[in-house]
Scaffold this active site. Sequence first.
Site, short mmCIF file in Angstrom:
data_model
loop_
_atom_site.label_atom_id
_atom_site.label_comp_id
_atom_site.label_asym_id
_atom_site.label_seq_id
_atom_site.Cartn_x
_atom_site.Cartn_y
_atom_site.Cartn_z
N PHE A 9 0.58 -84.40 -14.58
CA PHE A 9 1.42 -83.93 -15.74
C PHE A 9 2.39 -82.77 -15.53
O PHE A 9 3.52 -83.08 -15.70
CB PHE A 9 0.26 -83.49 -17.05
CG PHE A 9 1.03 -82.53 -17.97
CD1 PHE A 9 2.15 -82.98 -18.54
CD2 PHE A 9 0.22 -81.56 -18.47
CE1 PHE A 9 2.53 -82.37 -19.80
CE2 PHE A 9 0.53 -81.02 -19.61
CZ PHE A 9 1.99 -81.14 -20.22
N SER A 32 -5.28 -89.59 -7.59
CA SER A 32 -6.52 -89.79 -8.16
C SER A 32 -6.51 -89.88 -9.66
O SER A 32 -7.14 -90.21 -10.37
CB SER A 32 -7.63 -88.96 -7.47
OG SER A 32 -6.98 -87.63 -7.65
N LEU A 70 0.00 -77.21 -7.24
CA LEU A 70 -0.45 -77.60 -8.71
C LEU A 70 -1.64 -78.42 -8.69
O LEU A 70 -2.43 -78.51 -9.44
CB LEU A 70 0.70 -78.50 -9.40
CG LEU A 70 1.80 -78.03 -9.66
CD1 LEU A 70 2.90 -79.01 -10.10
CD2 LEU A 70 1.91 -76.81 -10.40
N SER A 114 -4.66 -70.62 -14.34
CA SER A 114 -4.85 -70.71 -15.72
C SER A 114 -5.49 -69.54 -16.38
O SER A 114 -6.03 -68.57 -15.83
CB SER A 114 -5.94 -71.85 -15.58
OG SER A 114 -6.33 -71.85 -17.03
N TYR A 137 -14.58 -73.54 -13.74
CA TYR A 137 -12.97 -74.20 -13.58
C TYR A 137 -12.34 -72.42 -13.36
O TYR A 137 -11.54 -72.22 -12.39
CB TYR A 137 -12.57 -74.71 -14.71
CG TYR A 137 -11.05 -74.93 -14.63
CD1 TYR A 137 -10.27 -75.62 -13.52
CD2 TYR A 137 -10.40 -74.36 -15.68
CE1 TYR A 137 -8.90 -75.68 -13.72
CE2 TYR A 137 -8.96 -74.36 -15.67
CZ TYR A 137 -8.28 -75.07 -14.60
OH TYR A 137 -6.97 -75.12 -14.55
N LYS A 141 -10.26 -71.06 -10.12
CA LYS A 141 -9.06 -70.56 -10.23
C LYS A 141 -8.96 -68.93 -9.77
O LYS A 141 -7.84 -68.81 -9.02
CB LYS A 141 -8.34 -70.54 -11.64
CG LYS A 141 -8.12 -72.10 -11.90
CD LYS A 141 -6.83 -72.48 -11.14
CE LYS A 141 -6.54 -74.10 -11.32
NZ LYS A 141 -5.52 -74.58 -10.51
N ARG A 263 -16.73 -77.09 -31.24
CA ARG A 263 -17.17 -77.45 -30.03
C ARG A 263 -17.78 -76.25 -29.48
O ARG A 263 -17.49 -75.20 -29.37
CB ARG A 263 -15.98 -77.71 -29.22
CG ARG A 263 -15.69 -79.39 -29.37
CD ARG A 263 -14.82 -79.77 -28.09
NE ARG A 263 -13.69 -78.91 -28.01
CZ ARG A 263 -12.44 -79.20 -27.62
NH1 ARG A 263 -12.45 -80.44 -27.12
NH2 ARG A 263 -11.47 -78.61 -27.18
N ASP A 266 -16.13 -73.18 -27.19
CA ASP A 266 -14.76 -73.01 -27.50
C ASP A 266 -14.51 -71.53 -27.81
O ASP A 266 -15.17 -70.88 -28.59
CB ASP A 266 -14.29 -73.68 -28.69
CG ASP A 266 -13.51 -75.16 -28.26
OD1 ASP A 266 -13.12 -75.22 -27.08
OD2 ASP A 266 -13.24 -75.66 -29.47
N1 LIG Z 1 -2.06 -78.66 -18.15
C1 LIG Z 1 -2.46 -77.38 -18.73
O1 LIG Z 1 -2.59 -77.24 -19.73
C2 LIG Z 1 -2.84 -76.38 -17.41
C3 LIG Z 1 -3.07 -75.14 -17.84
C4 LIG Z 1 -3.53 -74.05 -16.97
C5 LIG Z 1 -3.36 -74.42 -15.81
N2 LIG Z 1 -3.07 -75.77 -15.19
C6 LIG Z 1 -3.19 -76.03 -13.97
O2 LIG Z 1 -1.93 -76.50 -13.41
C7 LIG Z 1 -1.99 -77.44 -12.43
C8 LIG Z 1 -1.38 -78.94 -12.75
O3 LIG Z 1 -2.28 -79.26 -14.03
P1 LIG Z 1 -1.86 -80.73 -14.74
O4 LIG Z 1 -2.29 -80.54 -16.08
O5 LIG Z 1 -0.47 -81.27 -14.26
O6 LIG Z 1 -3.28 -81.67 -13.94
P2 LIG Z 1 -3.17 -83.14 -13.71
O7 LIG Z 1 -4.54 -83.38 -13.57
O8 LIG Z 1 -2.21 -83.96 -14.62
O9 LIG Z 1 -2.52 -83.07 -12.20
C9 LIG Z 1 -2.98 -82.79 -10.94
C10 LIG Z 1 -2.48 -83.66 -10.01
O10 LIG Z 1 -3.20 -83.37 -8.70
C11 LIG Z 1 -3.48 -84.42 -7.81
N3 LIG Z 1 -4.67 -84.18 -7.26
C12 LIG Z 1 -6.11 -83.93 -7.63
N4 LIG Z 1 -6.87 -83.51 -6.68
C13 LIG Z 1 -5.91 -83.77 -5.53
C14 LIG Z 1 -6.18 -83.68 -4.17
N5 LIG Z 1 -7.85 -83.33 -3.77
N6 LIG Z 1 -5.37 -83.92 -3.13
C15 LIG Z 1 -4.04 -84.37 -3.50
N7 LIG Z 1 -3.78 -84.53 -4.97
C16 LIG Z 1 -4.57 -84.16 -5.60
C17 LIG Z 1 -3.89 -85.67 -9.03
O11 LIG Z 1 -3.66 -87.01 -8.64
C18 LIG Z 1 -2.83 -85.32 -10.10
O12 LIG Z 1 -1.52 -85.67 -10.04
C19 LIG Z 1 -3.61 -77.56 -11.94
O13 LIG Z 1 -3.75 -76.68 -10.97
C20 LIG Z 1 -4.11 -77.04 -13.48
O14 LIG Z 1 -5.39 -76.36 -13.14
C21 LIG Z 1 -2.75 -76.76 -16.28
#
Ligand SMILES: NC(=O)c1ccc[n+]([C@@H]2O[C@H](COP(=O)([O-])OP(=O)(O)OC[C@H]3O[C@@H](n4cnc5c(N)ncnc54)[C@H](O)[C@@H]3O)[C@@H](O)[C@H]2O)c1
Length: 321
Positions: A9, A32, A70, A114, A137, A141, A263, A266
């Site tokens: 994302f 994945s 990421l 996060s 989680y 982090k 939930r 939460d």
């Molecule tokens: N989306 C949010 O609201 C949010 C908020 C706080 C922090 N984050 C952090 O931001 C980052 C990105 O989040 P996101 O929402 O885009 O998540 P996401 O799950 O959409 O993306 C993670 C990506 O990493 C890849 N991936 C997972 N494990 C892997 C591995 N072992 N090797 C290679 N690729 C791997 C997945 O295929 C995926 O494309 C994460 O670290 C998440 O913890 C996200």
Amino acid sequence: MLVTGGAGFLGSNLVRLLASRGDTVRVLDDLSIGRPEYLAGVPHSLSRASLADAVAVREAVEGADAVVHLAARAGIPDSVADPLGTLEANVSQTVGLLDAARLARVERFVFASSNAATGDHELPADENDLPHPVSPYGASKLAAEAYCQAYAGTYGMAACILRFSNAYGPYSAHKKSVVAAWLRAAIAGRPITIHGDGHQTRDFVFADDLAQAVCAALDAPRERIAGEVFQAGTGIETTIVELAAAVGEAVGRQLEVFHGPPREGDVRRNVSRVDKAAARLGYRASVPLAEGMAETARWFRTALADPVLAAVGPHERSGSE
Ligand SMILES: NC(=O)c1ccc[n+]([C@@H]2O[C@H](COP(=O)([O-])OP(=O)(O)OC[C@H]3O[C@@H](n4cnc5c(N)ncnc54)[C@H](O)[C@@H]3O)[C@@H](O)[C@H]2O)c1
């Protein structure tokens, strides 16, 4: 530059922004969870490999001037079900990546953390708060943050940490987040469910704003970022009721709302102070909720009309944050 998790994302939004400003982007993603379709038409090279694959990681960092990390198991419920798997993915693999980057003399490392690392705290959350994670989680982090700081302190790497708050935006068809779930329901004309009274709050930040935050961290002088933690949210507290109204507005209809039980686990309120990022990185989130939601709704409408993307459902391991 290397972006791990670039097909996810936030990765898809970031890779777009980096490519649009002329950066050469290499993506390491095992797909994945992420979707290569999200990056259709965006100049990049993709290494489909896991961070667990040391050889692929070594090759991916070779020659990169910066790494944006990421890739993660980004779900709180997933981490509750499998804390050791989350430790491996979010901590051990981050250290593996940091070390490969050190050996390849990569100058800069931006880590996606996060607000879950801060956990339970007085509001608004501050970078100086003593962290108190309440989920595996969040703990993973926080541990990975500590390693980024250790690599800055020990090896002089310009490694920094961005603590993202709750993100929403395009390229999130696989997410279990409230915005993705509600937009799907709203576009299909189905009712939405609010857990509890809806007066719980979050700091909702548009994905492109977070991509801008990453760019600000990539561009800032190294002495301003090395070993530093920056909260990347909006600083604005939005209730879930207000969020539902924004979703309704974005799809152009009054939503039918059901209230379910609250939930378990939460947090009631959450919002991040954002002054440090503004002062040190010259960065502030700038997309208002109504605007970001309208863009997200436009993306979902198009995606749901596309046979490939319409088939993408919420992924068990890509959490709701
Ligand atoms: N989306 C949010 O609201 C949010 C908020 C706080 C922090 N984050 C952090 O931001 C980052 C990105 O989040 P996101 O929402 O885009 O998540 P996401 O799950 O959409 O993306 C993670 C990506 O990493 C890849 N991936 C997972 N494990 C892997 C591995 N072992 N090797 C290679 N690729 C791997 C997945 O295929 C995926 O494309 C994460 O670290 C998440 O913890 C996200």
